[in-house]
Design a protein around this motif. Structure first.
Motif, PDB file in Angstrom:
ATOM      1  N   ASP A   1       0.494  -1.359   0.082  1.00 51.39           N
ATOM      2  CA  ASP A   1      -0.053  -0.064  -0.072  1.00 51.39           C
ATOM      3  C   ASP A   1       0.937   1.409  -0.146  1.00 51.39           C
ATOM      4  O   ASP A   1       0.402   2.371   0.084  1.00 51.39           O
ATOM      5  N   ASP A   2       2.133   1.166  -0.059  1.00 48.71           N
ATOM      6  CA  ASP A   2       3.022   2.440   0.156  1.00 48.71           C
ATOM      7  C   ASP A   2       3.192   3.183  -1.319  1.00 48.71           C
ATOM      8  O   ASP A   2       3.811   2.766  -2.088  1.00 48.71           O
ATOM      9  N   GLY A   3       2.669   4.232  -1.521  1.00 46.25           N
ATOM     10  CA  GLY A   3       2.547   5.172  -2.559  1.00 46.25           C
ATOM     11  C   GLY A   3       3.823   5.709  -2.800  1.00 46.25           C
ATOM     12  O   GLY A   3       4.484   5.938  -3.815  1.00 46.25           O
ATOM     13  N   SER A   4       4.859   6.062  -1.657  1.00 50.60           N
ATOM     14  CA  SER A   4       6.059   6.726  -1.750  1.00 50.60           C
ATOM     15  C   SER A   4       6.865   5.625  -2.566  1.00 50.60           C
ATOM     16  O   SER A   4       7.766   6.138  -3.367  1.00 50.60           O
ATOM     17  N   THR A   5       6.692   4.534  -2.244  1.00 47.83           N
ATOM     18  CA  THR A   5       7.632   3.496  -3.210  1.00 47.83           C
ATOM     19  C   THR A   5       7.357   3.436  -4.738  1.00 47.83           C
ATOM     20  O   THR A   5       8.224   3.537  -5.591  1.00 47.83           O
ATOM     21  N   ALA A   6       6.018   3.695  -5.095  1.00 49.12           N
ATOM     22  CA  ALA A   6       5.796   3.871  -6.263  1.00 49.12           C
ATOM     23  C   ALA A   6       6.232   5.016  -7.024  1.00 49.12           C
ATOM     24  O   ALA A   6       6.716   4.993  -8.163  1.00 49.12           O
ATOM     25  N   LEU A   7       6.268   6.258  -6.458  1.00 49.64           N
ATOM     26  CA  LEU A   7       7.049   7.240  -6.772  1.00 49.64           C
ATOM     27  C   LEU A   7       8.480   7.402  -6.934  1.00 49.64           C
ATOM     28  O   LEU A   7       9.110   7.808  -8.067  1.00 49.64           O
ATOM     29  N   VAL A   8       9.082   6.687  -5.826  1.00 47.50           N
ATOM     30  CA  VAL A   8      10.537   6.322  -6.204  1.00 47.50           C
ATOM     31  C   VAL A   8      10.820   5.495  -7.284  1.00 47.50           C
ATOM     32  O   VAL A   8      11.608   5.872  -8.121  1.00 47.50           O
ATOM     33  N   ILE A   9      10.042   4.435  -7.754  1.00 42.82           N
ATOM     34  CA  ILE A   9       9.925   3.665  -8.606  1.00 42.82           C
ATOM     35  C   ILE A   9       9.987   4.404 -10.040  1.00 42.82           C
ATOM     36  O   ILE A   9      10.841   4.210 -11.040  1.00 42.82           O
ATOM     37  N   GLU A  10       9.120   5.427 -10.171  1.00 42.51           N
ATOM     38  CA  GLU A  10       8.902   6.301 -11.364  1.00 42.51           C
ATOM     39  C   GLU A  10      10.382   6.872 -11.699  1.00 42.51           C
ATOM     40  O   GLU A  10      11.180   6.695 -12.820  1.00 42.51           O
ATOM     41  N   TRP A  11      10.946   7.449 -10.727  1.00 46.64           N
ATOM     42  CA  TRP A  11      12.299   7.943 -10.729  1.00 46.64           C
ATOM     43  C   TRP A  11      13.589   6.790 -11.304  1.00 46.64           C
ATOM     44  O   TRP A  11      14.288   7.162 -11.751  1.00 46.64           O
ATOM     45  N   LEU A  12      13.211   5.855 -10.553  1.00 49.09           N
ATOM     46  CA  LEU A  12      14.346   4.643 -10.806  1.00 49.09           C
ATOM     47  C   LEU A  12      14.392   4.310 -12.236  1.00 49.09           C
ATOM     48  O   LEU A  12      15.156   4.096 -13.058  1.00 49.09           O
ATOM     49  N   ILE A  13      12.909   4.379 -12.908  1.00 51.47           N
ATOM     50  CA  ILE A  13      12.751   3.842 -14.305  1.00 51.47           C
ATOM     51  C   ILE A  13      13.403   4.962 -15.034  1.00 51.47           C
ATOM     52  O   ILE A  13      13.969   4.923 -15.940  1.00 51.47           O
ATOM     53  N   ALA A  14      13.156   6.212 -14.380  1.00 49.23           N
ATOM     54  CA  ALA A  14      13.575   7.342 -15.382  1.00 49.23           C
ATOM     55  C   ALA A  14      14.944   7.349 -15.326  1.00 49.23           C
ATOM     56  O   ALA A  14      15.812   7.783 -16.396  1.00 49.23           O
ATOM     57  N   LEU A  15      15.865   6.940 -14.221  1.00 42.75           N
ATOM     58  CA  LEU A  15      17.183   7.122 -14.148  1.00 42.75           C
ATOM     59  C   LEU A  15      17.617   5.577 -14.641  1.00 42.75           C
ATOM     60  O   LEU A  15      19.058   5.457 -14.652  1.00 42.75           O
ATOM     61  N   ARG A  16      16.963   4.698 -15.352  1.00 47.02           N
ATOM     62  CA  ARG A  16      17.459   3.390 -15.945  1.00 47.02           C
ATOM     63  C   ARG A  16      18.190   2.695 -14.942  1.00 47.02           C
ATOM     64  O   ARG A  16      19.038   2.142 -15.172  1.00 47.02           O
ATOM     65  N   LYS A  17      17.734   2.479 -13.648  1.00 48.77           N
ATOM     66  CA  LYS A  17      18.209   1.769 -12.657  1.00 48.77           C
ATOM     67  C   LYS A  17      17.041   0.649 -12.651  1.00 48.77           C
ATOM     68  O   LYS A  17      16.092   0.410 -12.530  1.00 48.77           O
ATOM     69  N   LYS A  18      18.005  -0.747 -12.296  1.00 48.29           N
ATOM     70  CA  LYS A  18      17.076  -1.949 -12.306  1.00 48.29           C
ATOM     71  C   LYS A  18      16.748  -2.356 -10.937  1.00 48.29           C
ATOM     72  O   LYS A  18      17.576  -1.957 -10.023  1.00 48.29           O
ATOM     73  N   TYR A  19      15.453  -2.595 -10.473  1.00 49.68           N
ATOM     74  CA  TYR A  19      15.291  -2.849  -9.148  1.00 49.68           C
ATOM     75  C   TYR A  19      14.172  -4.019  -9.139  1.00 49.68           C
ATOM     76  O   TYR A  19      13.827  -4.426 -10.271  1.00 49.68           O
ATOM     77  N   ILE A  20      14.162  -4.426  -8.065  1.00 53.31           N
ATOM     78  CA  ILE A  20      12.986  -5.539  -7.478  1.00 53.31           C
ATOM     79  C   ILE A  20      12.344  -4.970  -6.099  1.00 53.31           C
ATOM     80  O   ILE A  20      12.858  -4.535  -5.316  1.00 53.31           O
TER      81      ILE A  20
END
Ligand code: SF4
Ligand code: SF4
Lengths: 348, 362
Positions: B44-63
């Motif tokens: 349910d954590d919205g902040s994580t989703a927002l950080v993920i948007e930036w990770l995608i923009a920065l082309r970083k791979k995440y899980i």
């Protein structure tokens, strides 16, 4: 609440909350309360007073005023700000910096318009490329009737995408039944449908008949992109602080937008004369990276003639396709009839 | 779990003062393909989703692993090959690839790696299910600890950590005082007589939960407290003569409240004006929707920032959400720190771009 007596605060400061922005126009100033989404209008003399108050104490500003009645007006104004919770009195003004007007977005393209009429566009390619640009919002405007089957065939191309919202502007068909469309909005949670050009009788019958907001109807006839670009008090937007700052710094309509017109030509928006190649043989990412394409992103209202004197300029979305002087990139939008020099709308 | 292969798209950066056109030469180098960021969060954590948007923009791979689902399964661990395999939604991932970890929330949970409970109780310990539960739980605890150590050991970048996601409120208050911060007078008492005594001496007294997690049962009648509540002689009279040890603090006459998101020595501070409104006078989390509180950026005095940094170092926290009250004499009273506190509520109204800063640090 008891009125505040300024005499007891001569060593203090009167300041606006950082989320209440001053926008000075030619005839008056707007205080734009961005968090509560409200506008207040004050005279430009008070705007100057507020500027003085940024660095001077209430006592120092009081001393600059000519006589007692001026001071009383000052006090009234202070109470107006405080009672509307636009401003407050403080003894540590150095702790209250303005909001930094930095703007950024993780999306290299934030929104896209795709126009369709007769020509079938390659939606698979378009959506894939928009997805690669991380574009969250897509608007599709159809000027000819799209059957539910045709609509579905477009939606099938979204399988590999992650759009946050897709808005379809659809031409109202002659024989209309809502079921196939409502099935589609149930299946595709991220879409909403708005039918345009709805005849009067149908409109009366349909309005209020569908309980959710993902399908709606408007009477306005839209038969080409030429209907776009109208600016009036309804077109103002005050959506979020992020959007407000974007509008201060960038073009309210075209920043990080990319569009495809009904012929498949890539452009800032379908109404723009300048095209940047056809989607059949051009990549969106190559177009958006061109400096020439991004020029429009950066034209903000402080640079546009007339608009730069308008107190609405940071909540007005602008239009760069229909201009009062088509030869001048920086001229006022054609379809706006507000006159900031008289603060009046000229309603034809 | 979502694995997002970084895609290569031009990314346009806009600084606060100048408009810079996108220039391919200025593109950041894509991260090493072997590296992966582990996001330990909740669904349910919205902040994580927002950080993920930036990770995608920065082309970083995440899980992303959410502690509140059982969709993640532990598969195997091979010490020789250095492989710790987990599976989520049918995709297998080797956690040895992780070189950056963010503890947005607590981390891996029992829920994550346990096998289905009922099946096991039927199959294994038919007549003593309680025994098997306790046994399994202690086994899982060791496993979870090991997985955390495994990823933390490989993470050259890390925000938050497993061992300090939970802080002891009382220890924190003591440490804050030692670091030179003012704190409200605090008492833990168990008898009505002591409480009445405190109220008579200090007048304005509040009570709050001792443990970090919200609600806890307080009186025998009907009070559950999840928010900070003011307590007077009248309320005290309702209490039994002795009660569960409870925390009482003198109420600070606040001008405004501060919420500080602390990240690696930086204080991102926001002032909350709520005094005008009775509903939010004691604790601003009792939100008033008609007239929302004002949330504005705030510049902390350098001395307070230094003390907070000292405190966070002492608590071994590199990030956290700190609450402070400023009273009418401009005194700063430290209330508490939450190591996994919300930050979007500070980031958005103050335009701090904390989501982007975190994505850049990971
Ligand atoms: S620039 Fe004008 S015509 Fe183009 S999309 Fe914006 S408002 Fe419409
Ligand atoms: S004058 Fe310019 S800024 Fe003002 S309302 Fe018209 S278009 Fe918008």
């Amino acid at each position: 609440m008891n009125p505040v007596r300024l005499a007891g605060h001569t060593g203090d400061y009167l300041t606006l909350y950082a989320d209440c922005f001053l926008v000075q126009g030619h005839t008056r100033t707007m205080i734009c309360d961005v968090s509560r989404k409200k506008m207040f209008f004050i005279s430009n003399a008070y705007h100057e007073l507020l500027l003085e108050l940024k660095t001077k104490t209430i006592g120092e500003v009081g001393d600059m005023l000519e006589d007692q009645s001026d001071f009383e007006e000052f006090e009234q104004f202070a109470n107006y700000l405080i009672s509307h919770e636009l401003g407050f009195i403080t003894d540590n003004i150095e702790c209250f910096p303005p909001i930094d007007l930095v703007w950024d977005s993780p999306y290299s393209i934030t929104n896209a318009i795709i126009d369709i009429r007769e020509k079938r566009l390659n939606f698979e390619k378009i959506f894939l490329e928009l997805e690669q640009l991380n574009c969250p919002y897509v608007q599709i405007r159809a000027y000819s009737v799209l059957s539910p089957e045709q609509l579905q065939s477009i939606l099938l191309c979204t399988a590999a995408t992650d759009f946050k919202h897709m808005q379809f502007l659809l031409k109202f068909p002659q024989s209309f039944s809502i079921e196939p469309y409502s099935q589609l909005v149930q299946q595709y949670k991220m879409i909403s449908l708005q039918f345009h050009s709805v005849p009067g009788a149908d409109f009366e019958q349909l309005k209020g008949s569908y309980p959710y907001s993902d399908i709606s109807f408007i009477r306005q006839e839209i038969d080409s992109c030429a209907g776009c670009g109208v600016i009036n008090s309804e077109s103002f937007t005050l959506y979020s602080l992020h959007g407000f700052i974007e509008n201060i710094r960038f073009n309210g309509c075209l920043n990080r937008k990319i569009s495809i017109d009904e012929n498949g030509d890539i452009c800032n928006c379908p109404s723009m004369a300048k095209k940047h190649g056809n989607i059949d043989n051009t990549y969106l990412k190559d177009v958006m990276a061109k400096e020439e394409f991004q020029v429009y992103w950066h034209i903000n209202k402080d640079e546009v003639a007339v608009c730069k004197d308008c107190e609405y300029r940071y909540i007005c979305t602008d239009c760069r396709a229909y201009l009062t002087d088509p030869g001048n990139l920086y001229s006022k939008p054609l379809k706006c009839n507000y006159n900031p020099y008289t603060a009046k709308w000229n309603n034809q | 779990m979502i694995i997002h292969e970084a895609i290569s798209v031009p990314y346009l950066c806009v600084s606060s003062t100048k408009n810079i056109f996108f220039n391919p030469e200025q593109q950041q180098c894509p991260e090493n393909a072997q590296s992966m960021i582990l996001l330990l969060s909740r669904q349910d954590d919205g902040s994580t989703a927002l950080v993920i948007e930036w990770l995608i923009a920065l082309r970083k791979k995440y899980i992303r692993v959410n502690s509140d689902t059982n969709r993640m399964k532990f598969v195997s661990f091979d010490i020789d090959k250095e492989e710790l395999i987990i599976e989520q939604n049918g995709v297998r991932v080797n956690l040895a690839e992780v070189n950056s970890t963010w503890y947005r929330r607590r981390g891996f949970s029992m829920e994550n790696i346990s096998i289905e409970d009922t099946t096991l109780s039927k199959a294994v310990f038919r007549n003593n299910s309680h025994y098997h539960k306790t046994h399994m739980q202690s086994e899982l605890k060791v496993m979870i600890e090991f997985i955390h150590a495994f990823v933390e050991g490989r993470s050259t970048k890390q925000i938050g950590n497993h061992s300090s996601v939970e802080v002891n409120k009382l220890k924190v208050l003591e440490a804050a005082k030692r670091c030179g911060l003012k704190i409200p007078q605090s008492f833990i008492v168990t008898t009505k007589a002591d409480l009445v005594n405190i109220i008579n001496t200090y007048n304005d007294v509040i009570t709050k939960a001792i443990s970090g997690q919200g609600v806890y049962f307080f009186t025998q009648t009907h009070h559950y407290y999840s928010y900070t509540e003011k307590i007077g002689l009248e309320q005290a009279a309702e209490l039994p003569d002795t009660f569960f040890p409870s925390l009482f603090q003198t109420q600070i006459k606040k001008k405004y409240e501060l919420r500080i998101f602390y990240l690696r020595g930086e204080c991102y501070t926001m002032a909350i004006f709520s005094q005008g409104d009775k509903k939010t006078e004691v604790d601003f989390r009792k939100y008033n929707t008609k007239k929302p509180n004002r949330f504005v950026p705030y510049k902390l005095p350098a001395g307070i920032e230094q003390k907070l940094t000292k405190l966070m170092n002492e608590l071994n926290l590199d990030t956290g959400s700190i609450d402070i009250i400023v009273d009418r004499n401009n005194e700063y009273y430290f209330l508490e720190v939450n190591p996994i506190g919300q930050f979007s509520m500070t980031s958005v109204p103050c335009n701090y771009y904390l989501e982007k800063k975190i994505a850049e640090l990971l």
